[in-house]
Write an enzyme that holds these catalytic residues in place. Sequence first.
Site, PDB file in Angstrom:
ATOM      1  N   HIS A   1      10.016 -13.243   2.654  1.00 53.74           N
ATOM      2  CA  HIS A   1      10.293 -12.112   3.540  1.00 53.74           C
ATOM      3  C   HIS A   1      10.451 -10.857   2.690  1.00 53.74           C
ATOM      4  O   HIS A   1      10.776 -10.927   1.513  1.00 53.74           O
ATOM      5  CB  HIS A   1      11.586 -12.339   4.337  1.00 53.74           C
ATOM      6  CG  HIS A   1      11.495 -13.463   5.310  1.00 53.74           C
ATOM      7  ND1 HIS A   1      10.893 -13.339   6.535  1.00 53.74           N
ATOM      8  CD2 HIS A   1      11.926 -14.745   5.224  1.00 53.74           C
ATOM      9  CE1 HIS A   1      10.960 -14.493   7.177  1.00 53.74           C
ATOM     10  NE2 HIS A   1      11.579 -15.369   6.391  1.00 53.74           N
TER      11      HIS A   1
ATOM     12  N   LYS B   1      19.543 -21.436 -17.900  1.00 57.63           N
ATOM     13  CA  LYS B   1      19.475 -20.848 -19.238  1.00 57.63           C
ATOM     14  C   LYS B   1      19.151 -21.949 -20.227  1.00 57.63           C
ATOM     15  O   LYS B   1      19.498 -23.114 -20.020  1.00 57.63           O
ATOM     16  CB  LYS B   1      20.809 -20.210 -19.609  1.00 57.63           C
ATOM     17  CG  LYS B   1      21.135 -19.023 -18.748  1.00 57.63           C
ATOM     18  CD  LYS B   1      22.424 -18.367 -19.146  1.00 57.63           C
ATOM     19  CE  LYS B   1      22.555 -17.126 -18.299  1.00 57.63           C
ATOM     20  NZ  LYS B   1      23.803 -16.751 -17.881  1.00 57.63           N
TER      21      LYS B   1
ATOM     22  N   ARG C   1      19.343 -25.823 -25.307  1.00 51.43           N
ATOM     23  CA  ARG C   1      18.955 -26.110 -26.689  1.00 51.43           C
ATOM     24  C   ARG C   1      17.461 -26.350 -26.764  1.00 51.43           C
ATOM     25  O   ARG C   1      16.796 -26.588 -25.762  1.00 51.43           O
ATOM     26  CB  ARG C   1      19.719 -27.296 -27.255  1.00 51.43           C
ATOM     27  CG  ARG C   1      19.360 -28.647 -26.676  1.00 51.43           C
ATOM     28  CD  ARG C   1      20.150 -29.746 -27.388  1.00 51.43           C
ATOM     29  NE  ARG C   1      19.925 -31.046 -26.844  1.00 51.43           N
ATOM     30  CZ  ARG C   1      18.967 -31.884 -27.255  1.00 51.43           C
ATOM     31  NH1 ARG C   1      18.146 -31.556 -28.212  1.00 51.43           N
ATOM     32  NH2 ARG C   1      18.840 -33.065 -26.695  1.00 51.43           N
TER      33      ARG C   1
END
Length: 180
Positions: free
Chosen positions: A100, A170, A173
């Site tokens: 949208h 995120k 490692r």
Amino acid sequence: MKSYGITYGKNLIVQGDLYLKTGVNFKAEIGDNCFFKSGRGLNPLSRNIRTSIHIEDGASLVIGDHCGFSSVCLWSHKSIWIGNNVNIGADTIILDSDAHSLSFLDRRVDELDQKNKVSKAIIIGDDVLIGTRCIILKGVTIGARSIVGSGSIVLHDIPEDCIAAGNPAKVIRRINEVIG
């Protein structure tokens, strides 16, 4: 799948019922030896959720060889490209659009809403593992051999050979495996 205009390679396995919807002038290809589990409690992690493949007008969905999916939602407004040897966990959503407009005024008028939505291609590299209940959003590239932890929301690119998790996902490692 052929009746919907989706081309596929050898040994496609679909366990359970899929929800398929396609637009016009779309491209959909599934490689060899791909596997879809869909609903019916075939995977306890996905409960009874059906796999949903939705390809909008002019959009594309390309899936490489040797890929596995458990009750996923693949919704292409523009382009979703999935490499070879990719496994995508139960109840994961891969959506290359906001679906949208972000403007409340546009959302009041269907034509403006659809015209002004933002869609950006998603690319998932070879040998990627995406855990259960992840959400992969528009414009994201997930590099080859990376792992996305369960429950992650991927808003930004994930480099090759990484483990990423969280909301937003995120890099936790790098993966330094030596395969011999």
